[in-house]
Design a protein around this motif. Structure first.
Motif, PDB file in Angstrom:
ATOM      1  N   ASP A 212       2.532   5.076  -4.566  1.00 27.99           N
ATOM      2  CA  ASP A 212       3.001   4.512  -5.835  1.00 27.99           C
ATOM      3  C   ASP A 212       2.368   5.295  -6.985  1.00 27.99           C
TER       4      ASP A 212
ATOM      5  N   ARG B  89       0.818  -1.218   0.000  1.00 27.19           N
ATOM      6  CA  ARG B  89       0.000   0.000   0.000  1.00 27.19           C
ATOM      7  C   ARG B  89       0.854   1.270   0.000  1.00 27.19           C
TER       8      ARG B  89
ATOM      9  N   ARG C 219       3.286  -0.489  -9.331  1.00 25.54           N
ATOM     10  CA  ARG C 219       3.800  -1.631  -8.568  1.00 25.54           C
ATOM     11  C   ARG C 219       5.133  -2.110  -9.174  1.00 25.54           C
TER      12      ARG C 219
ATOM     13  N   SER D 269       0.232   3.824  -9.753  1.00 29.66           N
ATOM     14  CA  SER D 269      -0.003   2.431  -9.313  1.00 29.66           C
ATOM     15  C   SER D 269       0.726   1.416 -10.199  1.00 29.66           C
TER      16      SER D 269
END
Length: 180
Positions: free
Chosen positions: A39, A36, A44, A42
């Motif tokens: 980021d 979490r 990752r 997002s």
């Protein structure tokens, strides 16, 4: 578990750990929380490699190969669980340095979560993180770099009672030059 502030203030690297270790299910639960981290887009841009048992011996052989030695380096056997932290860059407007910051954030947050859960944790880095032989052993792809390893095990009794000095925040927080 404690509050985030209390966990951060209590966190301490634990360079020597016992043979106790979190199981894979507990690790996955903590990774869910660590994932979490802030980021941008997002992406990752990270992954983790969990090493136990023989996996650590593979790492140990790669470390020794990188040093021009044979056999298994004892460095890989210093904890029952070793977690490789990998920055996995994605094609994006988000620069590589920012993607690496996300991967580092995941590693730090995971180490904090592991510590808070009662496990001893130490983040190791060094010249071997950029070794081609070590990268090959980890199965790194062209878009990936190894940032280091989290060594995880039981927290020895001595480590449970010791406290880390807190910082003087005024030495690290300032204002813009010319600000009033």
């Amino acid at each position: 578990m404690t509050g985030v502030r209390e966990a951060a203030l209590a966190r301490r690297s634990c360079s020597k750990v016992t043979d106790a270790a979190p199981d894979s299910a507990e690790l996955l639960d903590l990774v869910t929380a660590a994932g979490r981290v802030a980021d941008h887009s997002s992406l990752r841009p990270w992954r983790l490699i969990e090493m136990r048992g023989e996996d650590r011996a593979i790492l140990g052989r790669a470390l020794n190969k990188a040093d021009g030695k044979k056999g298994v380096s004892s460095k890989a056997m210093r904890a029952p669980v070793v977690i490789a932290v990998v920055a996995a860059y994605r094609k994006s407007k988000v620069p590589r340095w920012e993607q690496e910051a996300v991967a580092s954030g995941v590693a730090h947050l995971l180490s904090l979560l592991l510590d808070d859960a009662g496990w001893g944790v130490f983040w190791r880095t060094g010249e071997h993180t950029r070794s081609k032989k070590v990268a090959k052993a980890h199965g790194l792809r062209k878009n990936e770099v190894l940032l280091g390893w989290l060594y995880v095990g039981g927290k020895p009794e001595k480590a449970r009672s010791s406290h880390r000095k807190t910082i003087d925040p005024t030495a690290f927080v300032g204002r813009m030059p010319g600000a009033r």
